[in-house]
Design a protein around this motif. Structure first.
Motif, PDB file in Angstrom:
ATOM      1  N   GLN A 122       8.910   7.394 -10.643  1.00 34.49           N
ATOM      2  CA  GLN A 122      10.800   6.175  -9.801  1.00 34.49           C
ATOM      3  C   GLN A 122      10.192   5.066  -9.652  1.00 34.49           C
ATOM      4  O   GLN A 122       9.087   4.319  -9.197  1.00 34.49           O
ATOM      5  CB  GLN A 122      10.966   6.976  -8.323  1.00 34.49           C
ATOM      6  N   ASN A 123      10.823   3.591 -10.657  1.00 36.91           N
ATOM      7  CA  ASN A 123      10.950   2.653 -10.483  1.00 36.91           C
ATOM      8  C   ASN A 123      10.976   2.297  -8.700  1.00 36.91           C
ATOM      9  O   ASN A 123      11.981   2.982  -8.545  1.00 36.91           O
ATOM     10  CB  ASN A 123      11.659   2.251 -11.528  1.00 36.91           C
TER      11      ASN A 123
ATOM     12  N   GLY B 269       5.297  16.251  -2.826  1.00 32.21           N
ATOM     13  CA  GLY B 269       6.247  16.375  -3.730  1.00 32.21           C
ATOM     14  C   GLY B 269       5.347  16.194  -5.268  1.00 32.21           C
ATOM     15  O   GLY B 269       6.304  16.063  -6.335  1.00 32.21           O
ATOM     16  N   GLY B 270       3.754  16.521  -5.274  1.00 35.39           N
ATOM     17  CA  GLY B 270       3.174  15.310  -6.425  1.00 35.39           C
ATOM     18  C   GLY B 270       3.712  14.195  -6.851  1.00 35.39           C
ATOM     19  O   GLY B 270       3.498  13.972  -7.880  1.00 35.39           O
ATOM     20  N   THR B 271       3.801  13.344  -5.947  1.00 37.78           N
ATOM     21  CA  THR B 271       3.810  11.690  -6.305  1.00 37.78           C
ATOM     22  C   THR B 271       3.399  11.420  -5.488  1.00 37.78           C
ATOM     23  O   THR B 271       3.061  12.214  -4.532  1.00 37.78           O
ATOM     24  CB  THR B 271       5.595  11.586  -6.176  1.00 37.78           C
ATOM     25  N   ILE B 272       2.652  10.045  -5.617  1.00 33.06           N
ATOM     26  CA  ILE B 272       1.855   8.646  -4.746  1.00 33.06           C
ATOM     27  C   ILE B 272       3.111   8.100  -4.141  1.00 33.06           C
ATOM     28  O   ILE B 272       4.321   7.136  -5.631  1.00 33.06           O
ATOM     29  CB  ILE B 272       0.610   8.124  -5.093  1.00 33.06           C
ATOM     30  N   ASN B 273       3.480   7.795  -3.288  1.00 35.17           N
ATOM     31  CA  ASN B 273       4.930   7.209  -2.724  1.00 35.17           C
ATOM     32  C   ASN B 273       4.993   6.293  -2.030  1.00 35.17           C
ATOM     33  O   ASN B 273       3.818   6.297  -1.099  1.00 35.17           O
ATOM     34  CB  ASN B 273       5.733   8.474  -2.057  1.00 35.17           C
ATOM     35  N   CYS B 274       5.472   4.703  -2.152  1.00 38.18           N
ATOM     36  CA  CYS B 274       5.815   3.746  -1.308  1.00 38.18           C
ATOM     37  C   CYS B 274       6.068   3.511  -0.794  1.00 38.18           C
ATOM     38  O   CYS B 274       7.737   3.929  -1.349  1.00 38.18           O
ATOM     39  CB  CYS B 274       5.129   2.544  -2.956  1.00 38.18           C
ATOM     40  N   PRO B 275       6.330   3.294   0.392  1.00 32.64           N
ATOM     41  CA  PRO B 275       7.537   3.035   1.299  1.00 32.64           C
ATOM     42  C   PRO B 275       8.723   1.710   1.015  1.00 32.64           C
ATOM     43  O   PRO B 275       9.392   1.655   1.401  1.00 32.64           O
ATOM     44  CB  PRO B 275       6.694   2.644   2.357  1.00 32.64           C
ATOM     45  N   CYS B 276       7.831   0.537   0.336  1.00 29.34           N
ATOM     46  CA  CYS B 276       8.368  -0.674   0.142  1.00 29.34           C
ATOM     47  C   CYS B 276       9.709  -1.230  -0.133  1.00 29.34           C
ATOM     48  O   CYS B 276      10.439  -1.401   0.363  1.00 29.34           O
ATOM     49  CB  CYS B 276       7.454  -1.942  -0.471  1.00 29.34           C
ATOM     50  N   HIS B 277       9.833  -0.175  -1.932  1.00 30.74           N
ATOM     51  CA  HIS B 277      10.889  -0.326  -2.360  1.00 30.74           C
ATOM     52  C   HIS B 277      11.073   1.877  -3.747  1.00 30.74           C
ATOM     53  O   HIS B 277      11.828   1.498  -4.276  1.00 30.74           O
ATOM     54  CB  HIS B 277      10.941  -1.395  -3.377  1.00 30.74           C
ATOM     55  N   GLY B 278      10.563   2.301  -2.561  1.00 28.12           N
ATOM     56  CA  GLY B 278      10.428   3.242  -3.194  1.00 28.12           C
ATOM     57  C   GLY B 278       9.846   4.008  -3.932  1.00 28.12           C
ATOM     58  O   GLY B 278      10.784   4.691  -4.982  1.00 28.12           O
TER      59      GLY B 278
ATOM     60  N   LYS C 208       7.569   5.928  -6.728  1.00 31.41           N
ATOM     61  CA  LYS C 208       6.613   6.807  -6.966  1.00 31.41           C
ATOM     62  C   LYS C 208       5.471   7.271  -8.292  1.00 31.41           C
ATOM     63  O   LYS C 208       6.103   6.852  -9.430  1.00 31.41           O
ATOM     64  CB  LYS C 208       7.309   8.213  -6.869  1.00 31.41           C
ATOM     65  N   PHE C 209       4.459   7.813  -8.336  1.00 33.46           N
ATOM     66  CA  PHE C 209       3.546   7.461  -9.460  1.00 33.46           C
ATOM     67  C   PHE C 209       3.013   9.692  -9.040  1.00 33.46           C
ATOM     68  O   PHE C 209       3.098   9.783  -7.968  1.00 33.46           O
ATOM     69  CB  PHE C 209       2.483   6.720  -8.391  1.00 33.46           C
TER      70      PHE C 209
ATOM     71  N   PRO D 126       0.726  -1.238   0.524  1.00 28.21           N
ATOM     72  CA  PRO D 126      -0.136  -0.187  -0.009  1.00 28.21           C
ATOM     73  C   PRO D 126       0.604   1.209   0.489  1.00 28.21           C
ATOM     74  O   PRO D 126       1.977   1.374   0.551  1.00 28.21           O
ATOM     75  CB  PRO D 126      -1.126   0.195   1.388  1.00 28.21           C
ATOM     76  N   VAL D 127       0.198   2.164  -0.607  1.00 27.64           N
ATOM     77  CA  VAL D 127       1.271   3.565  -0.915  1.00 27.64           C
ATOM     78  C   VAL D 127       1.018   4.310   1.144  1.00 27.64           C
ATOM     79  O   VAL D 127      -0.076   3.698   1.104  1.00 27.64           O
ATOM     80  CB  VAL D 127       0.973   4.294  -2.065  1.00 27.64           C
ATOM     81  N   THR D 128       1.926   5.107   1.224  1.00 24.05           N
ATOM     82  CA  THR D 128       1.311   5.478   1.738  1.00 24.05           C
ATOM     83  C   THR D 128       1.343   7.214   2.130  1.00 24.05           C
ATOM     84  O   THR D 128       1.448   7.825   3.454  1.00 24.05           O
ATOM     85  CB  THR D 128       2.087   5.164   3.402  1.00 24.05           C
TER      86      THR D 128
END
Length: 150
Positions: free
Chosen positions: A128-129, A107-116, A118-119, A101-103
């Motif tokens: 960001q991959n 900064g204009g992105t939706i961020n996933c903490p698991c592996h970095g 960004k959407f 789950p994104v958390t």
């Protein structure tokens, strides 16, 4: 010589059989249903078709979603963003890399903490991959100051 069989302790076979029977009974009870539960799914389906129920419930107020940012609705599995004033978008809250789950939305992105991963808040595209593809879009409607899942 019959004194050795008068021990009242259960045998290992008796214990294993009892535990197995209890497990089977629990599994069968979980598969059962009562009349009240059988009617609920049909009611839920008709409410969704008519725009009622969870699909018609207010998810947020437009004022709850910051311009240039967004808000995550964990229970509903959705992220709602407002890239520019008055423009609202919604996406799945699950990263396309490993379904974490994104958390955050910053900064204009939706961020996933698991592996970095960004959407982009505008279209869900990968910024960001390691995410291999964009976040899937979700349908929302904006009615006045109410945002609802479609």
């Amino acid at each position: 010589m019959t004194a050795s069989r008068e021990d009242p302790s259960p045998t290992r076979r008796t214990v294993v059989t009892a535990v197995g029977a209890a497990g089977l009974a629990a599994a069968l009870a979980a598969c059962g249903s009562d009349d009240d539960k059988d009617s609920e799914p049909a009611g839920d389906a008709s409410e969704k078709e008519e725009g009622g129920g969870a699909g018609g419930a207010v998810l947020a107020r437009t004022a709850d979603i910051p311009v240039g940012g967004g808000k995550i609705f964990k229970d509903e599995g959705v992220v709602v963003t407002q890239p520019t004033e008055g423009q609202f978008k919604a996406f799945s809250n699950r990263c396309t890399h490993k379904q974490c789950p994104v958390t955050s939305v910053e900064g204009g992105t939706i961020n996933c903490p698991c592996h970095g991963s960004k959407f982009d808040i505008t279209d869900g595209s990968v910024k960001q991959n390691p995410a291999p593809k964009p976040l899937p879009a979700k349908d929302i409607t904006v009615d006045g100051d109410s945002i609802k899942l479609a």
